[in-house]
Write an enzyme that holds these catalytic residues in place. Structure first.
Site, PDB file in Angstrom:
ATOM      1  N   ASP A   1       2.494  -0.826   4.130  1.00 25.57           N
ATOM      2  CA  ASP A   1       2.547   0.575   4.003  1.00 25.57           C
ATOM      3  C   ASP A   1       0.930   1.144   4.138  1.00 25.57           C
ATOM      4  O   ASP A   1       0.104   0.293   3.807  1.00 25.57           O
ATOM      5  CB  ASP A   1       2.893   0.948   2.556  1.00 25.57           C
ATOM      6  CG  ASP A   1       2.937   2.334   1.986  1.00 25.57           C
ATOM      7  OD1 ASP A   1       3.611   3.269   2.727  1.00 25.57           O
ATOM      8  OD2 ASP A   1       2.003   2.923   1.373  1.00 25.57           O
TER       9      ASP A   1
ATOM     10  N   GLU B   1       2.764   0.276   9.257  1.00 27.93           N
ATOM     11  CA  GLU B   1       2.808   1.862   9.047  1.00 27.93           C
ATOM     12  C   GLU B   1       1.610   2.273   9.539  1.00 27.93           C
ATOM     13  O   GLU B   1       0.629   2.571   8.585  1.00 27.93           O
ATOM     14  CB  GLU B   1       3.393   2.107   7.795  1.00 27.93           C
ATOM     15  CG  GLU B   1       3.530   3.794   7.784  1.00 27.93           C
ATOM     16  CD  GLU B   1       3.234   4.396   6.298  1.00 27.93           C
ATOM     17  OE1 GLU B   1       4.089   5.517   6.227  1.00 27.93           O
ATOM     18  OE2 GLU B   1       2.583   3.995   5.525  1.00 27.93           O
TER      19      GLU B   1
END
Length: 838
Positions: free
Chosen positions: A507, A560
């Site tokens: 993330d 990401e």
């Protein structure tokens, strides 16, 4: 750089009121009648709780004594684990009974009180080597035995042939010199309290339970199995059963272990510092699985703080936050899955992902209950993988797991670590890979977790400007500190090895890579080269990827990353034009494709011709990285609307465009990811409070066929996708794609060919106008006698108008789009059609 919208954090929406600092349990209860107060207790004006020797007691024995002892308050009321096995605590009275024969009394030849300086430091919790003072030590005339047992009335040393009472030196200290050449290897302490007697191993007779090689690796920041060295580990050590507690706290003046086994009073349980590594250790006999614990740390300024274990493998369910002693008993049954998952790399395999928030997919289900439903559902729809939003323990449910405090513990909201393993095992047995969101970018400021863990910045950067994350009110890790980097690299390996996770979706990579991420001029300091790149974070990501791929064959890491950073999925040893080696990820989310394509389909059809390039631009850079096309949770919350609700027009047109878009997405180069609820065109935004609107699929609901039709389409998309190698085999090879029609802006038509490794083609045509186009000519290769429609999103069974091409289409010898032959086909309204050679 414009930061993308983020998940809710401790600032938005507003979190619950901040928790009060951990109370000192000793200040919340009276001392038992007849016990003494230590100087430290008198200075605080309070009495200590029942003595720490209750570590030797089983839960049953503890309850018996507690009934005769004034009640006490604990920092966190126990939250019983969900399964019976984790509630068991070993009972030394049963497992290690006292000798049958009464040992011979031995008379002490002298007292051996603890020196005053050591005495004060032990009582203050600032002694770095309690084993050098307590326990048994050779002295002139025999062996000195010393014990720190607050609230005890008497303490005796007991062995096979020895029993000798120690002298009460006050403040909970007991000592004596016995005429013995050495301490018996298995001696015990017989402790008498006002209401009970105990016989236990002396925790301070044991050698360190952590080896020199472990300490060497920790000191170098290279312990790839850190979870096996730090934390709480039930074990047998020097023939005694108990639990080894270890924690890294280099700035601490002293550390004690506290828990339910000692009534949250660590006076008699100081830990020892092991060399210069900053690691503190204590083996506590007779403490076993299911016990709650924390570390009481004396900060450099002398104040104390209660902290959860950073490497706890099990925790209490929030809002309680104690760590739990855990040992796994799960037996895996996924050997076949693990053996074949490395047969081909992810970017050359079918890879269709269903993203799930476990706590809200079916609210109220535990890990084991999810194992009965989730694998069957995902398998029926044909997805190859599930991606689980963060399962690591987090205190604030509204963060969806993206503000982690327990990096080594699956959230206890849904069960135990073994329960989570059971779920992963069930998914593997159903042929479904398991990806997990992993959050090494930041952590919350909770004062019982990682923030200023030992009184100074430890896991976070010492520079406040570098430490504070400007968007989420959290703290960023100090990637330049080798021990912190080790903590995170080992954590990635931990999930892959201990829980058989098949991939980590990392993330917020962009926030890690740039020193000026969401910071204004003057709020950041350039790197040594004068640039904005966070060189420490780059080195960490490269090390993490290299280590995971080396240790866990077949695992994939996914970034990401929302910027144009060069080489996200390039190998770490291949240097790019910017002077950096690749970051080493296997795949990267294509945020540009997601934003551009959603912007296009949100326009009214009459206006789409002015935005035609938004659907074609992705092919300009499609092969610069190994991409995943994500329609994730981030795109269906916070006023962004669900996928179907983004589409313009009436309900029929919204569903039709939704279906056409999914057909375009599945045919486009790159892997696919779809968030739960979007597979059946849920109209409402997702909420972690209630999850998907499953009632839309209830046959009693009038519009149920509309939603079931979209779900049937997703099932067929996955079925055809997995069977057509042209759609996945050459996702990262430019030779696997060719435009047929990329400029038909007036028609809102996009047509392209996909090729497999043998050159077999599939023709994908997407039409984003609400009209039927007859005899629409498209150029095709001339070596095939006919083409057959294999998927049409406008079929009646999906809720469409059923405009199809039911018969094989024969190419005509009419050149078109630079090819010698062409097809004339009917384009349904707002639909995607796939054709292949008949």
């Amino acid at each position: 750089m414009t930061p993308r919208p983020r998940k809710p954090s401790a600032e938005a929406p507003a979190p619950p009121p901040p928790r009060t600092p951990e109370p000192d349990p000793a200040e919340q209860r009276p001392a038992p009648k007849g016990t003494r107060k230590t100087p430290a207790q008198k200075a605080r004006g309070t009495a200590k709780a029942a003595d720490a020797a209750k570590a030797a007691k089983s839960p049953r024995a503890s309850r018996k004594t507690a009934a005769k002892t004034p009640p006490k308050a604990t920092p966190n009321p126990p939250n019983p684990p969900k399964t019976q096995k984790t509630q068991k605590t070993q009972n030394p009275a049963k497992t290690q009974p006292p000798p049958a024969e009464a040992p011979s009394p031995v008379t002490a030849v002298a007292a051996s009180p603890v020196p005053e300086e050591d005495r004060a430091r032990l009582l203050e919790g600032t002694h770095h080597d309690p084993h050098g003072v307590l326990g048994a030590h050779p002295v002139p005339g025999g062996t000195a035995f010393r014990a720190l047992r607050p609230y005890a009335k008497a303490v005796s040393v007991v062995a096979k042939d020895v029993r000798a009472e120690l002298r009460d030196d006050g403040d909970g200290f007991f000592s004596a010199v016995l005429p013995l050449p050495a301490a018996p290897d298995d001696y015990r302490l017989h402790i008498t309290y006002e209401d009970t007697e105990l016989e236990i191993h002396d925790a301070y007779r044991f050698l360190p339970s952590l080896g020199d090689f472990d300490l060497h690796l920790i000191g170098e920041g290279r312990h790839e199995e850190l979870w096996k060295a730090l934390g709480a580990h039930p074990m047998t050590h020097q023939a005694a059963t108990g639990t080894r507690f270890t924690v890294w706290a280099p700035n601490a003046r002293g550390v004690r272990v506290v828990g339910g086994f000692n009534f949250w009073d660590g006076t008699g349980f100081p830990m020892r510092s092991l060399g210069g590594t900053g690691v503190w250790e204590l083996f506590v006999p007779s403490v076993g699985e299911g016990e709650l614990y924390k570390f009481e740390i004396t900060r450099p300024d002398g104040t104390k703080t209660m902290r959860a274990d950073p490497l706890a493998r099990h925790t209490q369910a929030p809002p309680a936050n104690s760590s739990v002693v855990h040992e796994s008993h799960h037996e895996w049954h996924d050997a076949q899955w693990l053996a074949r998952r490395a047969e081909r790399p992810a970017h050359e395999a079918p890879f269709s992902v269903y993203e799930v928030h476990l706590a809200s997919w079916r609210p109220g289900l535990t890990y084991r209950q999810l194992a009965e439903q989730l694998p069957a559902y995902v398998s029926d729809l044909g997805f190859t993988h599930v991606e689980l939003m963060p399962v690591a323990e987090h205190p604030f449910g509204g963060s969806w797991g993206y503000q982690v405090t327990g990096f080594y513990a699956p959230t206890a909201r849904l069960g135990t670590p073994d329960d989570f393993k059971y779920l992963v095992d069930a998914l593997h047995r159903a042929g479904i890979g398991v990806l997990m969101d992993w959050v090494p970018a930041h952590f919350p400021r909770d004062d019982w977790a990682l923030a200023e863990f030992d009184g100074r910045p430890l896991y976070e950067h010492e520079d406040p400007l570098r430490a504070a994350h400007p968007d989420w009110g959290t703290l960023e890790f100090d990637y330049g500190r080798k021990e912190v980097r080790n903590f995170l690299v080992a954590n990635a390996c931990y999930w892959c090895e201990e829980f058989h996770i098949d991939g980590l979706r990392v993330d917020a990579v962009a926030s890690m890579l740039y020193l000026d991420y969401s910071r204004e001029h003057g709020q950041w300091t350039p790197n040594v080269h004068g640039g904005r790149e966070n060189l420490d974070a780059v080195a960490f990501l490269q090390e993490m990827n290299a280590t995971v791929y080396r240790r866990a064959p077949g695992v994939v890491t996914i970034a990401e990353e929302s910027t144009a950073w060069d080489g996200v999925t390039r190998a770490t040893h291949h240097q790019g034009p910017g002077g950096f080696g690749g970051l080493g990820f296997g795949l990267k989310w294509n945020m540009g494709w997601m934003h551009d394509s959603l912007d296009y389909v949100a326009k009214e059809p009459v206006h789409r011709k002015h935005h035609h390039n938004e659907m074609t631009f992705s092919m300009v850079y499609a092969y610069s990285e190994n991409y995943v096309l994500p329609i994730s949770h981030d795109e269906v919350v916070h006023g962004k609307r669900s996928l179907v609700s983004k589409m313009p027009g009436d309900w029929w047109q919204q569903r039709a465009t939704h279906r056409a878009y999914l057909g375009f997405m599945w045919a486009h180069p790159g892997k696919q990811l779809l968030f739960m609820g979007q597979e059946f065109a849920q109209g409402a935004e997702w909420s972690e409070a209630h999850g998907p609107d499953w009632w839309l699929l209830d046959p009693a609901y009038g519009a149920e066929p509309d939603h079931r039709g979209v779900r049937d389409l997703v099932r067929d998309l996955n079925s055809v996708y997995r069977g057509e190698a042209a759609l996945w085999q050459r996702d990262t090879d430019p030779g696997g794609f060719a435009w047929v029609e990329g400029d038909a802006a007036e028609d809102n038509v996009f047509a392209f060919l996909r090729y497999d490794a043998q050159g077999a083609p599939l023709l994908a045509v997407s039409h984003f106008s609400p009209v039927v186009r007859h005899a629409y000519r498209l150029g095709v290769p001339d070596e095939f006698a006919a083409w057959q429609e294999v998927l049409n999103t406008d079929e009646a069974r999906y809720g469409g108008s059923d405009v199809t091409n039911p018969d094989p289409l024969k190419p005509e010898p009419v050149g078109s789009h630079g090819r010698p032959a062409s097809l004339r086909l009917t384009l349904p309204p707002l639909a995607t059609v796939w054709l292949r050679p008949a």
